[in-house]
Write a protein that holds these residues in place. Structure first.
Motif, PDB file in Angstrom:
ATOM      1  N   ASP A  46      22.208  49.339 107.384  1.00  0.00           N
ATOM      2  CA  ASP A  46      23.245  48.948 107.916  1.00  0.00           C
ATOM      3  C   ASP A  46      23.156  47.764 109.052  1.00  0.00           C
ATOM      4  O   ASP A  46      23.862  47.395 109.564  1.00  0.00           O
ATOM      5  CB  ASP A  46      23.904  50.134 109.015  1.00  0.00           C
ATOM      6  N   GLY A  47      22.307  47.171 108.586  1.00  0.00           N
ATOM      7  CA  GLY A  47      21.739  45.891 109.517  1.00  0.00           C
ATOM      8  C   GLY A  47      21.029  45.841 110.672  1.00  0.00           C
ATOM      9  O   GLY A  47      20.286  45.131 110.940  1.00  0.00           O
ATOM     10  N   ARG A  70      24.172  52.839 101.333  1.00  0.00           N
ATOM     11  CA  ARG A  70      25.036  51.549 102.032  1.00  0.00           C
ATOM     12  C   ARG A  70      26.654  51.843 101.953  1.00  0.00           C
ATOM     13  O   ARG A  70      27.109  52.737 100.758  1.00  0.00           O
ATOM     14  CB  ARG A  70      24.695  50.315 101.341  1.00  0.00           C
ATOM     15  N   THR A  95      26.191  45.569  99.392  1.00  0.00           N
ATOM     16  CA  THR A  95      25.428  44.082  99.608  1.00  0.00           C
ATOM     17  C   THR A  95      25.104  44.017 100.954  1.00  0.00           C
ATOM     18  O   THR A  95      25.768  44.840 101.868  1.00  0.00           O
ATOM     19  CB  THR A  95      26.573  43.127  99.313  1.00  0.00           C
ATOM     20  N   SER A  96      24.285  42.984 101.306  1.00  0.00           N
ATOM     21  CA  SER A  96      24.134  42.699 102.689  1.00  0.00           C
ATOM     22  C   SER A  96      23.710  41.269 102.773  1.00  0.00           C
ATOM     23  O   SER A  96      22.967  40.684 101.877  1.00  0.00           O
ATOM     24  CB  SER A  96      23.097  43.451 103.345  1.00  0.00           C
ATOM     25  N   HIS A 154      20.900  42.046  98.130  1.00  0.00           N
ATOM     26  CA  HIS A 154      20.354  41.710  99.552  1.00  0.00           C
ATOM     27  C   HIS A 154      20.023  40.236  99.702  1.00  0.00           C
ATOM     28  O   HIS A 154      19.175  39.864  99.116  1.00  0.00           O
ATOM     29  CB  HIS A 154      19.059  42.632  99.785  1.00  0.00           C
ATOM     30  N   ASP A 198      18.789  37.637 102.199  1.00  0.00           N
ATOM     31  CA  ASP A 198      18.388  37.364 103.622  1.00  0.00           C
ATOM     32  C   ASP A 198      17.851  35.783 103.545  1.00  0.00           C
ATOM     33  O   ASP A 198      16.909  35.627 103.034  1.00  0.00           O
ATOM     34  CB  ASP A 198      17.097  38.180 103.743  1.00  0.00           C
TER      35      ASP A 198
END
Ligand code: GDD
Ligand code: MG
Length: 345
Positions: free
Chosen positions: A32-33, A276, A285-286, A300, A302
């Motif tokens: 979750d971040g 997630r 997704t993040s 993901h 980054d």
């Protein structure tokens, strides 16, 4: 009051290319971040104050963990001089708790890398386990009702129910084949969550009686020795063994409480699709991710943005200047990939 003991050692290469020895999965924001360890500490905070929360880890992770959890007293982040397995880590934790809180102090032992869907249910289970541990002077585990045939966990066969919701344990089975996992699930086995709850004194007694890999090293450390000098001697002298094998399987004083609170061990990129929050097409997704006509992907990002168009069931990870593209299925066997990669990656 009870103590929380968080196991946060171990390297974990299954989250390549993001995970590295100095930033293993427990320090990565996978769900979750926030890093998984931060999730873990936040989940325990309503139950146990920072002053009674211990984190045990590798020496190289102490600095990043203290930075991530400034509320913990510095002496509560404990560096193991060498990786020695979870029996030794919990033995050292039990010595620490007994010295600071007495033999009666209850330890709530957890891992730093779980996802928990229902944190209130998780805390309620820990409270129940603490009550049972003190009442029965036993080593208490919380067993999870399995939701799939997963060969990646240990299994526990519950035995007679000695009071509502509290069972004796018939046997532990560590990491079975998929076929045996399916059979055990049908027969009512539970997942070994790794949640272990006991009075510090009871665990030290059972360790002393049943764990020749670790007990002599603990006996050799005199009670008077201060922690800083004793810890080096202790960890140099132990034989690595997991607590499940070294103590739990061998002890007759073990109880299991079945629990159901969305527990999962976040083991692979693909598994993030289970833990997630998902979008309308079941993508997890993040970061900067744009999707069109794409389903059940784990993405993901980054750094660079990632765009997926018309693809399903992929894992796409961008980070550390690298890009990994694989499938959700294949992500459970990253080891085969890593073994074949050139060293510089
Ligand atoms: N401090 C410390 N020192 N922590 C350690 C060490 C150590 O030497 N070795 C492992 N850990 C930590 C890991 O970081 C992880 O949080 C936890 O202890 C468990 O170790 P794993 O190596 O991840 O074990 P596992 O996941 O394969 O299996 C265990 O956990 C499963 C549930 O998550 C077993 O208990 C299984 O039966 C269980 O199902
Ligand atoms: Mg694990």
């Amino acid at each position: 009051g009870a103590w929380a003991v968080v196991l946060a050692g171990g390297v974990g290469s299954r989250f390549w290319p993001l995970s590295t020895p100095t930033r293993p999965k427990q320090l990565l924001p996978l769900v979750d971040g926030e890093p998984l360890l931060a999730n873990t500490l936040a989940r325990l905070a309503p139950l146990v104050p920072a002053a009674r929360t211990l984190v045990l880890t590798n020496a190289s992770l102490v600095a990043p963990i203290r930075a991530l959890a400034p509320e913990l007293p510095a002496e509560n982040v404990i560096a193991e001089p060498a990786p020695a397995g979870t029996a030794a880590a919990l033995a050292w934790a039990a010595r620490t708790v007994a010295r600071r809180g007495g033999d009666d102090a209850v330890m709530l032992c957890v891992h730093a890398d779980w996802a928990i869907g229902d944190p209130d249910g998780f805390r309620a289970a820990l409270r129940d386990a603490a009550r049972a541990a003190a009442a029965h002077r036993s080593l208490v585990t919380v067993g999870i009702v399995p939701t799939r045939d997963d060969p990646g966990f240990g299994y526990i066969q519950p035995d007679a129910e000695i009071e509502p919701g509290v069972h004796r344990v018939a046997r532990f089975v560590e990491k079975p084949t998929r076929e045996r996992a399916a059979r055990m699930r049908a027969e009512g086995y539970l997942w070994n969550s790794g949640i272990f709850v006991w009075r510090a004194g009871d665990f030290l007694e059972e360790l002393d009686a049943r764990c020749p890999e670790v007990a002599p090293a603990l006996r050799a450390v005199s009670d008077a020795a201060d922690d800083a000098s004793a810890i080096g001697t202790f960890f140099a002298d132990v034989t690595p063994v997991a607590v499940d094998v070294g103590v739990m399987e061998r002890s007759p004083r073990v109880l299991v409480l079945p629990g159901d609170f969305g527990w999962d061990d976040v083991g692979t990129w693909g598994a993030l699709g289970r833990v997630r929050a998902l979008d309308g097409a079941e993508n997890a997704t993040s970061g900067a991710v744009h999707l069109l006509d794409a389903h059940r992907n784990v993405v993901h990002a980054d750094g660079n943005a990632v765009v997926l168009y018309g693809v399903d069931d992929l894992v796409v990870v961008v980070g550390r200047g690298l890009t990994l593209v694989t499938t959700v299925d294949r992500s459970s066997d990253l080891k085969t990939l890593l073994d074949s990669l050139p060293r510089e990656l």
